[in-house]
Design a protein around this motif. Structure first.
Motif, PDB file in Angstrom:
ATOM      1  N   THR A 119       0.581  -1.045   0.096  1.00  0.00           N
ATOM      2  CA  THR A 119      -0.053  -0.129  -0.234  1.00  0.00           C
ATOM      3  C   THR A 119       0.488   1.574   0.116  1.00  0.00           C
ATOM      4  OG1 THR A 119      -1.193  -1.783   1.509  1.00  0.00           O
ATOM      5  CG2 THR A 119      -1.861   0.846   0.924  1.00  0.00           C
ATOM      6  N   MET A 120       1.992   1.158   1.341  1.00  0.00           N
ATOM      7  CA  MET A 120       2.470   2.509   0.860  1.00  0.00           C
ATOM      8  C   MET A 120       3.694   2.563   0.040  1.00  0.00           C
ATOM      9  SD  MET A 120       3.544   2.687   4.901  1.00  0.00           S
ATOM     10  CE  MET A 120       4.661   3.344   4.551  1.00  0.00           C
ATOM     11  N   ALA A 121       4.406   1.761  -0.351  1.00  0.00           N
ATOM     12  CA  ALA A 121       5.436   1.403  -1.234  1.00  0.00           C
ATOM     13  C   ALA A 121       5.189   0.732  -2.126  1.00  0.00           C
ATOM     14  CB  ALA A 121       6.347   1.071  -0.690  1.00  0.00           C
ATOM     15  N   GLN A 122       4.142   0.596  -3.144  1.00  0.00           N
ATOM     16  CA  GLN A 122       3.968  -0.242  -4.391  1.00  0.00           C
ATOM     17  C   GLN A 122       5.195  -1.532  -4.272  1.00  0.00           C
ATOM     18  OE1 GLN A 122       3.950   3.288  -4.924  1.00  0.00           O
ATOM     19  NE2 GLN A 122       3.071   3.305  -3.175  1.00  0.00           N
ATOM     20  N   THR A 123       5.651  -2.279  -2.901  1.00  0.00           N
ATOM     21  CA  THR A 123       6.421  -3.162  -3.171  1.00  0.00           C
ATOM     22  C   THR A 123       5.819  -4.583  -2.658  1.00  0.00           C
ATOM     23  OG1 THR A 123       8.068  -1.623  -2.367  1.00  0.00           O
ATOM     24  CG2 THR A 123       8.336  -4.074  -2.278  1.00  0.00           C
ATOM     25  N   THR A 124       6.094  -5.564  -3.821  1.00  0.00           N
ATOM     26  CA  THR A 124       5.311  -6.994  -3.375  1.00  0.00           C
ATOM     27  C   THR A 124       7.036  -8.116  -2.941  1.00  0.00           C
ATOM     28  OG1 THR A 124       4.213  -6.484  -5.202  1.00  0.00           O
ATOM     29  CG2 THR A 124       4.334  -8.822  -4.935  1.00  0.00           C
ATOM     30  N   LEU A 125       6.671  -7.961  -1.394  1.00  0.00           N
ATOM     31  CA  LEU A 125       8.031  -9.223  -0.982  1.00  0.00           C
ATOM     32  C   LEU A 125       7.085 -10.624  -1.252  1.00  0.00           C
ATOM     33  CD1 LEU A 125       8.265  -7.991   2.243  1.00  0.00           C
ATOM     34  CD2 LEU A 125       9.903  -7.223  -0.142  1.00  0.00           C
ATOM     35  N   LYS A 126       7.544 -11.858  -1.568  1.00  0.00           N
ATOM     36  CA  LYS A 126       7.295 -12.847  -1.408  1.00  0.00           C
ATOM     37  C   LYS A 126       7.695 -13.707  -0.434  1.00  0.00           C
ATOM     38  CE  LYS A 126       8.744 -16.609  -4.822  1.00  0.00           C
ATOM     39  NZ  LYS A 126       9.435 -17.414  -5.107  1.00  0.00           N
ATOM     40  N   PRO A 127       7.090 -14.208   0.075  1.00  0.00           N
ATOM     41  CA  PRO A 127       7.228 -14.939   1.535  1.00  0.00           C
ATOM     42  C   PRO A 127       8.197 -16.149   1.360  1.00  0.00           C
ATOM     43  CG  PRO A 127       5.666 -14.363   1.038  1.00  0.00           C
ATOM     44  CD  PRO A 127       5.481 -14.603   0.122  1.00  0.00           C
ATOM     45  N   GLY A 128       8.863 -16.210   1.399  1.00  0.00           N
ATOM     46  CA  GLY A 128       9.937 -18.225   1.367  1.00  0.00           C
ATOM     47  C   GLY A 128       9.822 -18.382   2.986  1.00  0.00           C
ATOM     48  N   LYS A 129      10.158 -20.116   3.395  1.00  0.00           N
ATOM     49  CA  LYS A 129      10.185 -20.664   4.466  1.00  0.00           C
ATOM     50  C   LYS A 129      10.230 -19.980   5.559  1.00  0.00           C
ATOM     51  CE  LYS A 129      11.024 -25.463   4.240  1.00  0.00           C
ATOM     52  NZ  LYS A 129       9.702 -26.261   5.385  1.00  0.00           N
ATOM     53  N   ALA A 187      14.962  -0.994   1.039  1.00  0.00           N
ATOM     54  CA  ALA A 187      14.626  -0.292   2.195  1.00  0.00           C
ATOM     55  C   ALA A 187      14.700   1.475   0.997  1.00  0.00           C
ATOM     56  CB  ALA A 187      16.032  -0.118   3.865  1.00  0.00           C
ATOM     57  N   LEU A 188      15.898   1.422   0.749  1.00  0.00           N
ATOM     58  CA  LEU A 188      15.910   2.730   0.028  1.00  0.00           C
ATOM     59  C   LEU A 188      15.218   2.614  -1.066  1.00  0.00           C
ATOM     60  CD1 LEU A 188      19.985   2.920  -0.529  1.00  0.00           C
ATOM     61  CD2 LEU A 188      18.459   4.474   1.398  1.00  0.00           C
ATOM     62  N   THR A 189      14.833   1.360  -1.524  1.00  0.00           N
ATOM     63  CA  THR A 189      13.646   1.510  -3.110  1.00  0.00           C
ATOM     64  C   THR A 189      12.438   2.082  -1.888  1.00  0.00           C
ATOM     65  OG1 THR A 189      15.039  -0.117  -4.140  1.00  0.00           O
ATOM     66  CG2 THR A 189      12.605   0.056  -4.613  1.00  0.00           C
ATOM     67  N   ILE A 190      11.836   1.280  -1.160  1.00  0.00           N
ATOM     68  CA  ILE A 190      10.956   1.552  -0.272  1.00  0.00           C
ATOM     69  C   ILE A 190      10.630   2.995   0.141  1.00  0.00           C
ATOM     70  CG2 ILE A 190       9.748   1.029   1.789  1.00  0.00           C
ATOM     71  CD1 ILE A 190      10.359  -1.597   2.231  1.00  0.00           C
ATOM     72  N   MET A 191      12.316   3.466   0.173  1.00  0.00           N
ATOM     73  CA  MET A 191      11.662   5.404   0.921  1.00  0.00           C
ATOM     74  C   MET A 191      11.522   5.703  -0.835  1.00  0.00           C
ATOM     75  SD  MET A 191      12.483   6.751   3.292  1.00  0.00           S
ATOM     76  CE  MET A 191      12.184   8.939   3.501  1.00  0.00           C
ATOM     77  N   GLU A 192      12.338   5.406  -1.357  1.00  0.00           N
ATOM     78  CA  GLU A 192      12.397   6.253  -2.988  1.00  0.00           C
ATOM     79  C   GLU A 192      10.184   6.151  -3.292  1.00  0.00           C
ATOM     80  OE1 GLU A 192      14.640   4.268  -5.889  1.00  0.00           O
ATOM     81  OE2 GLU A 192      13.838   5.672  -6.873  1.00  0.00           O
ATOM     82  N   ARG A 193       9.807   4.867  -3.149  1.00  0.00           N
ATOM     83  CA  ARG A 193       8.431   4.905  -3.571  1.00  0.00           C
ATOM     84  C   ARG A 193       7.901   5.342  -2.888  1.00  0.00           C
ATOM     85  NH1 ARG A 193       9.159  -1.814  -5.146  1.00  0.00           N
ATOM     86  NH2 ARG A 193      10.474  -1.355  -7.363  1.00  0.00           N
ATOM     87  N   MET A 194       7.923   5.735  -2.040  1.00  0.00           N
ATOM     88  CA  MET A 194       7.139   6.305  -0.494  1.00  0.00           C
ATOM     89  C   MET A 194       7.703   7.835  -0.986  1.00  0.00           C
ATOM     90  SD  MET A 194       7.196   3.894   2.496  1.00  0.00           S
ATOM     91  CE  MET A 194       6.884   5.708   3.822  1.00  0.00           C
ATOM     92  N   VAL A 195       8.181   8.691  -1.098  1.00  0.00           N
ATOM     93  CA  VAL A 195       8.607   9.982  -0.703  1.00  0.00           C
ATOM     94  C   VAL A 195       9.013  10.003  -2.328  1.00  0.00           C
ATOM     95  CG1 VAL A 195       9.084   9.883   1.574  1.00  0.00           C
ATOM     96  CG2 VAL A 195      11.409   9.810  -0.525  1.00  0.00           C
ATOM     97  N   GLY A 196       9.857   9.444  -3.281  1.00  0.00           N
ATOM     98  CA  GLY A 196       9.998  10.343  -4.463  1.00  0.00           C
ATOM     99  C   GLY A 196      11.069  10.589  -4.572  1.00  0.00           C
ATOM    100  N   GLU A 197      11.919  10.263  -4.000  1.00  0.00           N
ATOM    101  CA  GLU A 197      13.622  10.600  -3.525  1.00  0.00           C
ATOM    102  C   GLU A 197      14.063   9.847  -3.228  1.00  0.00           C
ATOM    103  OE1 GLU A 197      15.820  14.432  -2.807  1.00  0.00           O
ATOM    104  OE2 GLU A 197      13.986  14.817  -3.384  1.00  0.00           O
TER     105      GLU A 197
END
Lengths: 154, 154
Positions: free
Chosen positions: B19-29, B66-76
């Motif tokens: 929702t916040m960062a358009q980031t899809t994580l794939k759960p592992g085992k 973490a940097l990618t999530i930040m970028e997607r949330m705040v645009g920078e």
């Protein structure tokens, strides 16, 4: 956050290290700035939840100091920060928080302690995410620094 | 620690990042061994204290993720893990724990949350000090790994 509240934690850290590891720390000047961060090589962290407030506590040690404490407690010096050093740091933070909890409970201030978490990693930084008061207290020793940090949400 | 208890945290992590960062994580085992440790570059930690149990939760991110999530949330995109990335990680762990708390409270399982703590440092490790069940859940993404860890004292 007044001295009455913080002192049991400070006294606890000094006493625990003195008693368990014959290590005397010299308290430095406490810092209250939000921008200050504790830095070190191994940290013990613990969360606190009470009816009035919630907060967090951390103790961060330089590697040399942590290894020296370990050596004095168990008679053998590990080469590096391993799982046993981590367990020791977790136990120290648990004891300090437990002692302070008892002390403060007698004065009518109640909180519950979460389980401790230990962080290892060269020169990591700790940032307590609170809006309320924040206290970082540096401690000096010949073997390195320790930082005690206590924060509450109001 | 059964699935009913753990699932709200896992769902929370996936939802918050989606929702916040358009980031899809794939759960592992999921891993349940006491010897497993989460490793990463920035972590959000939070303590939990309830009448029945106490425990702790951590989410550890690789720097790139973490940097990618930040970028997607705040645009920078920040160059490195700075205070703002730390605040974001603290906020994420707080949201996930808060959502799970509400969800579990509706099922009669109550706990209080301590304030979050953020740890930054290249390849630090997190060790939750509990005797009880411990779950580490790896999550994969193109930008790096995240590790969710939940532990209780019984």
């Amino acid at each position: 956050m007044n001295a009455e509240f913080v002192n049991p934690f400070i006294t606890g850290l000094l006493n625990v290290l003195e008693t368990m590891a014959q290590t005397t720390l010299k308290p430095g000047k406490p810092k209250r700035k939000q921008s200050e961060i504790a830095k070190g090589d191994v940290s013990g962290l613990i969360g606190m939840v009470g009816p009035q407030v919630k907060g967090s506590l951390s103790i961060t040690f330089d590697e040399e100091l942590a290894l020296t404490i370990m050596e004095r407690m168990v008679g053998e010096r590990p080469d590096t920060i391993d799982g046993e050093v981590g367990d020791m740091v977790g136990e120290v933070v648990n004891m300090i928080c437990g002692n302070a909890k008892r002390d403060l409970s007698e004065r009518g201030f109640e909180f519950g302690m979460a389980t401790p978490i230990v962080v290892s990693g060269k020169q990591h930084t700790i940032s307590h995410q609170v809006d309320g008061p924040k206290l970082i207290m540096p401690f000096h020793s010949e073997e390195g620094m320790a930082h005690l940090e206590i924060c509450f949400d109001k």
